[in-house]
Motif scaffolding. Structure first.
Motif, mmCIF file in Angstrom:
data_model
loop_
_atom_site.group_PDB
_atom_site.id
_atom_site.type_symbol
_atom_site.label_atom_id
_atom_site.label_comp_id
_atom_site.label_asym_id
_atom_site.label_seq_id
_atom_site.Cartn_x
_atom_site.Cartn_y
_atom_site.Cartn_z
ATOM 1 N N ASP A 33 27.121 -22.454 -37.408
ATOM 2 C CA ASP A 33 27.752 -22.472 -36.079
ATOM 3 C C ASP A 33 27.832 -21.021 -35.613
ATOM 4 N N SER A 34 26.851 -20.594 -34.808
ATOM 5 C CA SER A 34 26.810 -19.165 -34.452
ATOM 6 C C SER A 34 27.955 -18.775 -33.525
ATOM 7 N N GLY A 35 28.463 -19.728 -32.731
ATOM 8 C CA GLY A 35 29.592 -19.415 -31.842
ATOM 9 C C GLY A 35 30.811 -18.972 -32.631
ATOM 10 N N LEU A 37 30.859 -17.191 -35.188
ATOM 11 C CA LEU A 37 30.703 -15.784 -35.579
ATOM 12 C C LEU A 37 31.152 -14.876 -34.431
ATOM 13 N N TYR A 38 30.709 -15.247 -33.197
ATOM 14 C CA TYR A 38 31.128 -14.461 -32.029
ATOM 15 C C TYR A 38 32.639 -14.526 -31.845
ATOM 16 N N ARG A 39 33.187 -15.724 -32.030
ATOM 17 C CA ARG A 39 34.640 -15.886 -31.880
ATOM 18 C C ARG A 39 35.393 -15.041 -32.918
ATOM 19 N N SER A 40 34.933 -15.082 -34.165
ATOM 20 C CA SER A 40 35.643 -14.367 -35.234
ATOM 21 C C SER A 40 35.568 -12.860 -35.038
ATOM 22 N N ALA A 100 35.097 -13.841 -26.942
ATOM 23 C CA ALA A 100 33.772 -13.912 -27.572
ATOM 24 C C ALA A 100 32.686 -13.676 -26.531
ATOM 25 N N SER A 101 32.884 -14.263 -25.368
ATOM 26 C CA SER A 101 31.914 -14.127 -24.285
ATOM 27 C C SER A 101 31.782 -12.661 -23.838
ATOM 28 N N LYS A 102 32.892 -11.930 -23.916
ATOM 29 C CA LYS A 102 32.849 -10.504 -23.539
ATOM 30 C C LYS A 102 32.077 -9.698 -24.579
ATOM 31 N N ILE A 103 32.315 -10.013 -25.849
ATOM 32 C CA ILE A 103 31.624 -9.306 -26.935
ATOM 33 C C ILE A 103 30.125 -9.644 -26.913
ATOM 34 N N ALA A 104 29.840 -10.882 -26.471
ATOM 35 C CA ALA A 104 28.462 -11.393 -26.556
ATOM 36 C C ALA A 104 27.482 -10.662 -25.639
ATOM 37 N N ILE A 105 27.991 -9.838 -24.712
ATOM 38 C CA ILE A 105 27.062 -9.097 -23.840
ATOM 39 C C ILE A 105 26.607 -7.799 -24.503
ATOM 40 N N ALA A 109 26.641 -5.770 -31.113
ATOM 41 C CA ALA A 109 27.293 -6.960 -31.676
ATOM 42 C C ALA A 109 26.251 -8.036 -31.935
ATOM 43 N N ARG A 110 25.366 -8.251 -30.967
ATOM 44 C CA ARG A 110 24.347 -9.307 -31.119
ATOM 45 C C ARG A 110 23.396 -8.968 -32.271
ATOM 46 N N ASP A 111 23.013 -7.679 -32.377
ATOM 47 C CA ASP A 111 22.092 -7.286 -33.444
ATOM 48 C C ASP A 111 22.723 -7.523 -34.814
ATOM 49 N N GLY A 130 24.094 -22.849 -31.033
ATOM 50 C CA GLY A 130 24.605 -21.704 -30.287
ATOM 51 C C GLY A 130 24.063 -21.643 -28.882
ATOM 52 N N ARG A 131 23.773 -20.403 -28.434
ATOM 53 C CA ARG A 131 23.259 -20.201 -27.076
ATOM 54 C C ARG A 131 21.817 -19.709 -27.095
ATOM 55 N N ASP A 132 21.490 -18.903 -28.129
ATOM 56 C CA ASP A 132 20.167 -18.254 -28.167
ATOM 57 C C ASP A 132 19.448 -18.517 -29.481
ATOM 58 N N MET A 133 19.779 -19.637 -30.128
ATOM 59 C CA MET A 133 19.148 -19.925 -31.421
ATOM 60 C C MET A 133 17.646 -20.148 -31.224
ATOM 61 N N LEU A 180 33.529 -20.392 -15.725
ATOM 62 C CA LEU A 180 33.506 -18.922 -15.837
ATOM 63 C C LEU A 180 32.656 -18.489 -17.033
ATOM 64 N N ARG A 181 32.855 -19.205 -18.167
ATOM 65 C CA ARG A 181 32.133 -18.834 -19.386
ATOM 66 C C ARG A 181 30.644 -19.154 -19.247
ATOM 67 N N ASP A 182 30.318 -20.312 -18.625
ATOM 68 C CA ASP A 182 28.906 -20.658 -18.374
ATOM 69 C C ASP A 182 28.244 -19.541 -17.581
ATOM 70 N N ALA A 184 29.140 -16.374 -17.210
ATOM 71 C CA ALA A 184 28.966 -15.143 -17.995
ATOM 72 C C ALA A 184 27.806 -15.302 -18.981
ATOM 73 N N ASP A 185 27.717 -16.464 -19.632
ATOM 74 C CA ASP A 185 26.672 -16.670 -20.657
ATOM 75 C C ASP A 185 25.280 -16.792 -20.032
ATOM 76 N N MET A 186 25.217 -17.385 -18.815
ATOM 77 C CA MET A 186 23.897 -17.587 -18.194
ATOM 78 C C MET A 186 23.399 -16.337 -17.483
ATOM 79 N N GLU A 187 24.353 -15.512 -16.999
ATOM 80 C CA GLU A 187 23.923 -14.381 -16.177
ATOM 81 C C GLU A 187 23.779 -13.074 -16.945
ATOM 82 N N ARG A 188 24.164 -13.065 -18.237
ATOM 83 C CA ARG A 188 24.058 -11.788 -18.964
ATOM 84 C C ARG A 188 22.575 -11.456 -19.175
ATOM 85 N N THR A 189 22.325 -10.138 -19.334
ATOM 86 C CA THR A 189 20.916 -9.751 -19.446
ATOM 87 C C THR A 189 20.360 -9.961 -20.858
HETATM 88 O O1 C5P Z 1 29.845 -21.994 -28.982
HETATM 89 P P1 C5P Z 1 31.177 -21.321 -28.738
HETATM 90 O O2 C5P Z 1 31.919 -21.886 -27.571
HETATM 91 O O3 C5P Z 1 32.003 -21.274 -29.979
HETATM 92 O O4 C5P Z 1 30.799 -19.809 -28.388
HETATM 93 C C1 C5P Z 1 31.747 -18.875 -27.898
HETATM 94 C C2 C5P Z 1 31.039 -17.795 -27.093
HETATM 95 O O5 C5P Z 1 30.229 -17.007 -27.988
HETATM 96 C C3 C5P Z 1 30.065 -18.286 -26.040
HETATM 97 O O6 C5P Z 1 30.673 -18.574 -24.796
HETATM 98 C C4 C5P Z 1 29.066 -17.137 -25.933
HETATM 99 O O7 C5P Z 1 29.522 -16.141 -25.065
HETATM 100 C C5 C5P Z 1 29.041 -16.572 -27.336
HETATM 101 N N1 C5P Z 1 27.866 -17.001 -28.087
HETATM 102 C C6 C5P Z 1 26.657 -16.356 -27.853
HETATM 103 N N2 C5P Z 1 25.557 -16.673 -28.577
HETATM 104 C C7 C5P Z 1 25.597 -17.639 -29.502
HETATM 105 C C8 C5P Z 1 26.796 -18.354 -29.737
HETATM 106 C C9 C5P Z 1 27.918 -18.012 -28.994
HETATM 107 O O8 C5P Z 1 26.585 -15.473 -27.004
HETATM 108 N N3 C5P Z 1 24.509 -17.904 -30.198
#
Ligand code: C5P
Length: 227
Positions: A33-35, A37-40, A100-105, A109-111, A130-133, A180-182, A184-189
């Motif tokens: 569950d990659s999300g 990891l971002y949350r933690s 998590a969404s803020k860190i995810a940009i 962190a992603r690397d 996840g989002r980018d698996m 809001l989260r969608d 941020a997640d869809m529009e990040r570069t």
């Molecule tokens: O899936 P979940 O809701 O737990 O993910 C939390 C946040 O972590 C997402 O909104 C997204 O910003 C980020 N995330 C990501 N890439 C992933 C998984 C999660 O950017 N592969």
């Protein structure tokens, strides 16, 4: 190593985790569950310093002593530890999701998390959600799913999950937060939330988790020999 990789991506509340875990259980694969990891990572950083602008401006420094450990065993609830502390339950709030969404940009962190995610490739195979698996981390995967659902349905599901955990929430509020989260997640570069070109898209709005699973497992079993 001839590990098979199956990816399950999509926005929040779409049922990715449930489906990915059902697939992993049925095939005897590992699950990630990659999300979580971002949350933690986000929550640990927040515990260290609530000034996120400051954290983001020097992320390598703030992340340097953070060790994340995601554990999954067949038939059991997955668990996540940060520097040995159990974070499994406390990362499940909408507040942590927004952090998590803020860190995810952030690229560092992603690397860092990508390296960790790839260490999960194990025989006989891995199901990662996840989002980018499918687009980035496991772009070589031969079977990729992208789940979608209306924001109302996703918010209802999230509301029920939160209720089950004894957390109260308001539906309209949840819809706003998901939107809001969608966005941020869809529009990040870096690694935005989009289906991979070769992903199979399943709309889960009006079907049960078992129906989604049955559709997915049929496709997987038809293709397992060639992946
Ligand atoms: O899936 P979940 O809701 O737990 O993910 C939390 C946040 O972590 C997402 O909104 C997204 O910003 C980020 N995330 C990501 N890439 C992933 C998984 C999660 O950017 N592969």
């Amino acid at each position: 190593m001839n590990s098979k990789i199956i990816t399950v991506d999509g926005p929040s509340g779409v049922g990715k985790g449930t489906i990915a875990m059902m697939i992993a259980e049925s095939l005897g694969f590992k699950y990630l569950d990659s999300g979580s990891l971002y949350r933690s990572l986000a929550l640990k950083l927040f515990e260290k310093n609530q000034n996120f602008d400051e954290v983001l401006s020097n992320l390598d420094y703030w992340m340097s002593d953070i060790l994340i450990d995601f554990k999954y065993a067949k038939g059991q609830k997955s668990k996540i530890f940060v520097n040995g502390e159990d974070f499994t339950d406390k990362i499940r709030t909408e507040k942590v999701a927004m952090l998590a969404s803020k860190i995810a940009i952030n690229k560092s962190a992603r690397d860092m998390l990508e390296k960790y995610q790839r260490s999960y490739i194990k025989d006989p195979g891995l199901v990662a959600d996840g989002r980018d698996m499918g687009t980035k981390v496991f772009s070589e995967a031969k079977i990729k799913f992208f789940l979608t659902a209306s924001v109302e349905k996703r918010a209802e599901r999230r509301l029920n999950q939160l209720k089950d955990q004894g957390i109260s929430a308001n539906l309209r509020n949840l819809i706003q937060k998901l939107l809001l989260r969608d966005k941020a997640d869809m529009e990040r570069t870096i690694s935005p939330l989009i289906p991979a070109e070769d992903a199979i898209i399943i709309d889960t709005s009006d079907i049960t988790a078992s129906e989604v699973f049955n559709t997915a497992i049929k496709i997987i079993r038809e293709n397992l020999k060639i992946i």
